[in-house]
Design a protein around this motif. Sequence first.
Motif, PDB file in Angstrom:
ATOM      1  N   PHE A   1       1.017  -1.371  -0.032  1.00  0.00           N
ATOM      2  CA  PHE A   1      -0.029   0.012  -0.031  1.00  0.00           C
ATOM      3  C   PHE A   1       0.873   1.138   0.206  1.00  0.00           C
ATOM      4  N   GLY A   2       0.931   1.982  -1.057  1.00  0.00           N
ATOM      5  CA  GLY A   2       1.503   3.267  -1.126  1.00  0.00           C
ATOM      6  C   GLY A   2       3.143   3.014  -1.696  1.00  0.00           C
TER       7      GLY A   2
ATOM      8  N   THR B   1      -3.351  -0.008  -3.833  1.00  0.00           N
ATOM      9  CA  THR B   1      -3.592   1.548  -3.197  1.00  0.00           C
ATOM     10  C   THR B   1      -4.590   2.081  -4.206  1.00  0.00           C
TER      11      THR B   1
ATOM     12  N   VAL C   1      -8.043   7.198   4.447  1.00  0.00           N
ATOM     13  CA  VAL C   1      -7.094   5.896   4.298  1.00  0.00           C
ATOM     14  C   VAL C   1      -6.355   5.859   6.026  1.00  0.00           C
TER      15      VAL C   1
ATOM     16  N   THR D   1      -3.739   3.711   7.909  1.00  0.00           N
ATOM     17  CA  THR D   1      -2.416   3.043   7.632  1.00  0.00           C
ATOM     18  C   THR D   1      -1.714   2.600   8.832  1.00  0.00           C
TER      19      THR D   1
ATOM     20  N   CYS E   1       2.404   8.247   5.705  1.00  0.00           N
ATOM     21  CA  CYS E   1       1.244   8.915   5.212  1.00  0.00           C
ATOM     22  C   CYS E   1       1.626   9.879   3.935  1.00  0.00           C
TER      23      CYS E   1
ATOM     24  N   ILE F   1       1.879   7.688   0.877  1.00  0.00           N
ATOM     25  CA  ILE F   1       0.821   7.048   0.405  1.00  0.00           C
ATOM     26  C   ILE F   1      -0.193   8.277  -0.232  1.00  0.00           C
TER      27      ILE F   1
ATOM     28  N   CYS G   1      -9.401  12.324  -1.699  1.00  0.00           N
ATOM     29  CA  CYS G   1      -8.902  11.641  -0.339  1.00  0.00           C
ATOM     30  C   CYS G   1      -8.951  12.590   0.687  1.00  0.00           C
TER      31      CYS G   1
ATOM     32  N   VAL H   1      -5.278  10.882   5.165  1.00  0.00           N
ATOM     33  CA  VAL H   1      -4.495   9.649   5.478  1.00  0.00           C
ATOM     34  C   VAL H   1      -3.902   9.736   6.983  1.00  0.00           C
TER      35      VAL H   1
ATOM     36  N   GLY I   1      -5.387   0.739   4.951  1.00  0.00           N
ATOM     37  CA  GLY I   1      -4.184   1.288   4.226  1.00  0.00           C
ATOM     38  C   GLY I   1      -2.922   0.355   4.476  1.00  0.00           C
ATOM     39  N   CYS I   2      -3.136  -0.853   4.558  1.00  0.00           N
ATOM     40  CA  CYS I   2      -1.999  -1.846   4.611  1.00  0.00           C
ATOM     41  C   CYS I   2      -2.450  -3.104   4.159  1.00  0.00           C
TER      42      CYS I   2
END
Length: 239
Positions: free
Chosen positions: A77-78, A97, A113, A115, A121, A124, A137, A140, A178-179
């Motif tokens: 993710f990211g 992502t 998001v 995470t 952050c 991402i 978004c 995050v 977020g993961c």
Amino acid sequence: MRIVVTNCNTTQEMTAEIVRGARAAAGPGTTVTGLTPAWGPESAEGWLDSYLSAAAVLDTLRTYDGPPYDAVVMAGFGEHGREGVRELVDVPVVDITEAAAHLACLLGRRYGVVTTLERSCGQIEDSLELAGVGRNCAAVVGTGLGVLHLGDPHRTEAAFLAAAEHAREAGAEVLVLGCAGMTGLQQVVSEKLGVPVVDGVGAAVKLAEALVGMGLRTSRAGSFAKPVPKRRDWRPPAE
């Protein structure tokens, strides 16, 4: 249909967890195979880890000699590397992502998001901007938990719920895990929060199935055109 899911780190246990989530989302007739890089970070948590991870994942796919596959799901993710993989392979490539973000945009005007560490952050946010879904978004937010510290479901759930409140306050109408290590958490936190929660692994698998089913592949006109062959191929540094 065979989908290859690439872990972004060298932790086999996390690969197994990601594959479980991917198989739970996959439709009948879809086979999921997990790939773990032989080298690179044991957990990708920051810029340096991410760039090393990208090279390791690319190397893993360049040297892959298993059964043919129809799509690649990138389960970092990211993390960096998705554009390189799209240039490398001849099948659809879906990054968790952007997959999660695209689906979240279908469910609400703005998404948030949740995470792992705060230091992830910004990375991402940049990844979402590059994928063209950053403007929707709302926030995050980090939980303060490291990637390898997500094994306790009760602790992870509590941390997610606390961070989710900040995302909601910022205007998020939909939440995103977020993961990849959070896979499987979506249903319980969605019920407690009263909003949709999107798991990137499941979202990516479903989008990959759709792309393959529709006969679509990465465009070779411009950005992802095949590179000119070089006389010397690169190799990862010797340990």
